[in-house]
Design a protein around this motif. Structure first.
Motif, PDB file in Angstrom:
ATOM      1  N   UNK A 100       0.837  -1.210   0.000  1.00 13.30           N
ATOM      2  CA  UNK A 100       0.000   0.000   0.000  1.00 13.30           C
ATOM      3  C   UNK A 100       0.867   1.252   0.000  1.00 13.30           C
ATOM      4  N   UNK A 101       1.831   1.325   0.887  1.00 16.22           N
ATOM      5  CA  UNK A 101       2.657   2.529   1.004  1.00 16.22           C
ATOM      6  C   UNK A 101       3.549   2.741  -0.208  1.00 16.22           C
ATOM      7  N   UNK A 102       3.671   1.705  -1.046  1.00 17.47           N
ATOM      8  CA  UNK A 102       4.441   1.856  -2.271  1.00 17.47           C
ATOM      9  C   UNK A 102       3.557   2.101  -3.475  1.00 17.47           C
ATOM     10  N   UNK A 103       2.668   1.167  -3.728  1.00 19.21           N
ATOM     11  CA  UNK A 103       1.834   1.209  -4.931  1.00 19.21           C
ATOM     12  C   UNK A 103       0.917   2.431  -4.983  1.00 19.21           C
ATOM     13  N   UNK A 104       0.326   2.787  -3.852  1.00 18.97           N
ATOM     14  CA  UNK A 104      -0.668   3.851  -3.873  1.00 18.97           C
ATOM     15  C   UNK A 104      -0.079   5.249  -3.892  1.00 18.97           C
ATOM     16  N   UNK A 105       1.251   5.348  -3.877  1.00 13.50           N
ATOM     17  CA  UNK A 105       1.868   6.657  -4.086  1.00 13.50           C
ATOM     18  C   UNK A 105       1.461   7.187  -5.456  1.00 13.50           C
ATOM     19  N   UNK A 106       1.485   6.308  -6.455  1.00 13.11           N
ATOM     20  CA  UNK A 106       1.005   6.710  -7.784  1.00 13.11           C
ATOM     21  C   UNK A 106      -0.413   6.215  -8.051  1.00 13.11           C
ATOM     22  N   UNK A 107      -0.805   5.154  -7.341  1.00 11.15           N
ATOM     23  CA  UNK A 107      -2.099   4.531  -7.602  1.00 11.15           C
ATOM     24  C   UNK A 107      -3.303   5.377  -7.249  1.00 11.15           C
TER      25      UNK A 107
ATOM     26  N   UNK B  83       7.797   6.223  -6.678  1.00 11.95           N
ATOM     27  CA  UNK B  83       7.417   4.922  -6.127  1.00 11.95           C
ATOM     28  C   UNK B  83       8.629   4.003  -5.946  1.00 11.95           C
ATOM     29  N   UNK B  84       9.576   4.064  -6.843  1.00  5.99           N
ATOM     30  CA  UNK B  84      10.747   3.183  -6.790  1.00  5.99           C
ATOM     31  C   UNK B  84      11.585   3.403  -5.523  1.00  5.99           C
ATOM     32  N   UNK B  85      11.365   4.531  -4.849  1.00 10.28           N
ATOM     33  CA  UNK B  85      12.122   4.812  -3.625  1.00 10.28           C
ATOM     34  C   UNK B  85      11.269   4.658  -2.364  1.00 10.28           C
ATOM     35  N   UNK B  86      10.082   4.043  -2.508  1.00  9.38           N
ATOM     36  CA  UNK B  86       9.149   3.965  -1.389  1.00  9.38           C
ATOM     37  C   UNK B  86       9.704   3.203  -0.193  1.00  9.38           C
ATOM     38  N   UNK B  87      10.495   2.154  -0.457  1.00  8.55           N
ATOM     39  CA  UNK B  87      11.014   1.360   0.660  1.00  8.55           C
ATOM     40  C   UNK B  87      12.101   2.102   1.430  1.00  8.55           C
ATOM     41  N   UNK B  88      12.608   3.210   0.858  1.00  8.57           N
ATOM     42  CA  UNK B  88      13.614   4.015   1.543  1.00  8.57           C
ATOM     43  C   UNK B  88      12.973   5.161   2.334  1.00  8.57           C
ATOM     44  N   UNK B  89      11.683   5.389   2.095  1.00  3.47           N
ATOM     45  CA  UNK B  89      10.993   6.511   2.732  1.00  3.47           C
ATOM     46  C   UNK B  89      10.498   6.140   4.121  1.00  3.47           C
TER      47      UNK B  89
ATOM     48  N   UNK C  47       5.749   8.297   7.306  1.00  8.42           N
ATOM     49  CA  UNK C  47       5.026   9.567   7.254  1.00  8.42           C
ATOM     50  C   UNK C  47       5.108  10.212   5.871  1.00  8.42           C
ATOM     51  N   UNK C  48       6.244  10.012   5.189  1.00  2.92           N
ATOM     52  CA  UNK C  48       6.405  10.621   3.873  1.00  2.92           C
ATOM     53  C   UNK C  48       5.567   9.908   2.812  1.00  2.92           C
ATOM     54  N   UNK C  49       5.648   8.576   2.779  1.00  2.81           N
ATOM     55  CA  UNK C  49       4.878   7.837   1.773  1.00  2.81           C
ATOM     56  C   UNK C  49       3.374   8.002   2.005  1.00  2.81           C
ATOM     57  N   UNK C  50       2.958   7.927   3.266  1.00  2.00           N
ATOM     58  CA  UNK C  50       1.538   8.103   3.580  1.00  2.00           C
ATOM     59  C   UNK C  50       1.103   9.538   3.266  1.00  2.00           C
TER      60      UNK C  50
ATOM     61  N   UNK D  68       2.292  11.501   0.914  1.00  2.00           N
ATOM     62  CA  UNK D  68       2.134  11.638  -0.539  1.00  2.00           C
ATOM     63  C   UNK D  68       0.805  11.034  -0.987  1.00  2.00           C
ATOM     64  N   UNK D  69       0.472   9.871  -0.435  1.00  2.00           N
ATOM     65  CA  UNK D  69      -0.789   9.208  -0.793  1.00  2.00           C
ATOM     66  C   UNK D  69      -1.980  10.075  -0.414  1.00  2.00           C
ATOM     67  N   UNK D  70      -1.965  10.613   0.801  1.00  2.00           N
ATOM     68  CA  UNK D  70      -3.088  11.439   1.275  1.00  2.00           C
ATOM     69  C   UNK D  70      -3.217  12.709   0.444  1.00  2.00           C
ATOM     70  N   UNK D  71      -2.087  13.330   0.137  1.00  2.00           N
ATOM     71  CA  UNK D  71      -2.117  14.582  -0.640  1.00  2.00           C
ATOM     72  C   UNK D  71      -2.626  14.339  -2.055  1.00  2.00           C
ATOM     73  N   UNK D  72      -2.103  13.314  -2.732  1.00  2.00           N
ATOM     74  CA  UNK D  72      -2.535  13.043  -4.111  1.00  2.00           C
ATOM     75  C   UNK D  72      -4.005  12.631  -4.163  1.00  2.00           C
ATOM     76  N   UNK D  73      -4.401  11.774  -3.222  1.00  2.00           N
ATOM     77  CA  UNK D  73      -5.807  11.357  -3.187  1.00  2.00           C
ATOM     78  C   UNK D  73      -6.703  12.534  -2.833  1.00  2.00           C
ATOM     79  N   UNK D  74      -6.229  13.385  -1.931  1.00  2.00           N
ATOM     80  CA  UNK D  74      -7.013  14.548  -1.530  1.00  2.00           C
ATOM     81  C   UNK D  74      -7.219  15.526  -2.671  1.00  2.00           C
ATOM     82  N   UNK D  75      -6.182  15.748  -3.476  1.00  2.00           N
ATOM     83  CA  UNK D  75      -6.273  16.702  -4.590  1.00  2.00           C
ATOM     84  C   UNK D  75      -7.300  16.244  -5.625  1.00  2.00           C
ATOM     85  N   UNK D  76      -7.183  15.007  -6.069  1.00  2.00           N
ATOM     86  CA  UNK D  76      -8.081  14.535  -7.126  1.00  2.00           C
ATOM     87  C   UNK D  76      -9.503  14.341  -6.594  1.00  2.00           C
TER      88      UNK D  76
END
Length: 324
Positions: A212-219, A281-287, A290-293, A295-303
């Motif tokens: 989830x914390x990886x895929x949904x950054x762009x998903x 997304x390719x750097x999600x496992x290094x994040x 709080x950062x990955x979540x 990004x997900x909240x911000x992108x989902x919130x915008x759209x």
């Protein structure tokens, strides 16, 4: 005045106005604006005395169409592109919000079916995603990086390839709506079954959160955009199946024109999703979480805001301005 009398008294005027709006039959913008004022007055009256009546919804939709025409023909308005994103698309989304809601219901149902199918059939995921993908993902999970598949290829190569593919899916989903919406539902079915089974696979392997914390950054934007594109396809199908008081061809032309505008509105989000998948997304496992979540909240919130909340704000502002 009784509602029946109110409708009978104004019905011909409304239908004449709707026909003029639908067929772009207003040559004088001032005439259109004058008729619009009368329409808004009728809407205000109906909202006051018949708040739960369908006539309120009808007049609301007609007022939204009229506003779009006025906004496009105002002599002092030169920024067409800004008005498209700021006003025209939100008004369309408000007017045809039912199609967006239906698309989300279909999306949720098919995704759930995909997850349930994967849970009850051990081979289902392989039949949907393919042996190579499943085997490689299992290797990645064992190596401690469940979403390593998103790290293959270059940043720009991934960005361009993924974006082009997602654009093709969106355009195809809309175009296939010409078959009464069935083609659109089929495209949504394919993607949702894949998504549901895909996410259950990670859950079954005990790495659901990592996925989830990886895929949904762009998903978040990618999947949401696909649902909106499906709504445009359903609108196109409905314009053919349910022409209303217009000829089927006239209704189809209007549905196609409106659907294309909704489709185009998703492109910036599709590009953004492609960029995130190729470069973030390719750097999600290094994040940190709080950062990955975040990004997900911000992108989902915008759209979500643009398609589900902002249209109501625009409609409310227009109605309020028209009453002044």
């Amino acid at each position: 005045m009784r509602e029946v009398s109110f409708i009978k008294q104004n019905k011909e005027k409304w239908l004449s106005f709707e026909n003029a709006i639908f067929n772009n039959d207003f040559k004088d913008p001032d005439e259109l604006a004058s008729q619009y004022v009368h329409l808004i007055n009728d809407l205000a009256y109906a909202q006051t005395y018949y708040p739960k009546s369908k006539v309120v919804d009808y007049l609301n939709q007609l007022a939204a169409k009229a506003y779009q025409k006025i906004y496009k023909t105002k002599r002092e308005d030169t920024n067409r592109i800004l008005s498209f994103w700021k006003t025209e698309v939100p008004l369309i989304c408000y007017q045809y919000r039912t199609f967006i809601y239906v698309a989300f219901i279909i999306f949720s149902t098919f995704t759930f079916i995909g997850a349930i199918s994967a849970a009850n059939d051990g081979e289902f995921v392989r039949s949907i995603l393919g042996d190579d993908y499943v085997n490689q993902t299992m290797v990645n999970i064992e190596a401690g990086d469940p979403v390593a598949v998103y790290k293959s290829g270059s940043n720009w190569g991934s960005f361009i390839g993924i974006t082009v593919n997602n654009l093709k899916v969106g355009v195809l989903s809309f175009i296939l709506g010409v078959f009464g919406g069935i083609g659109t539902v089929y495209i949504l079915f394919q993607n949702c079954i894949m998504l549901g089974s895909f996410q259950y696979f990670f859950y079954e392997k005990g790495v659901f959160w990592e996925s989830v914390r990886g895929i949904w950054i762009h998903g978040s934007m990618e999947i949401f955009a696909i649902v909106i594109e499906a709504a445009a396809g359903l609108l196109l199908g409905a314009s053919i199946l349910f022409p209303g008081t217009h000829s089927r061809f006239t209704s189809f032309k209007h549905g196609a024109k409106t659907g294309i505008k909704i489709l185009i509105s998703t492109f910036p989000f599709t590009f953004s999703a492609g960029f995130l998948e190729g470069f973030v997304t390719r750097y999600s496992n290094m994040m940190p979480n709080w950062l990955s979540v975040g990004i997900i909240i911000i992108t989902l919130g915008i759209i979500s805001f643009y398609y589900l909340i902002y249209p109501f704000q625009v409609q409310k502002r227009i109605t309020k301005t028209s009453h002044i």
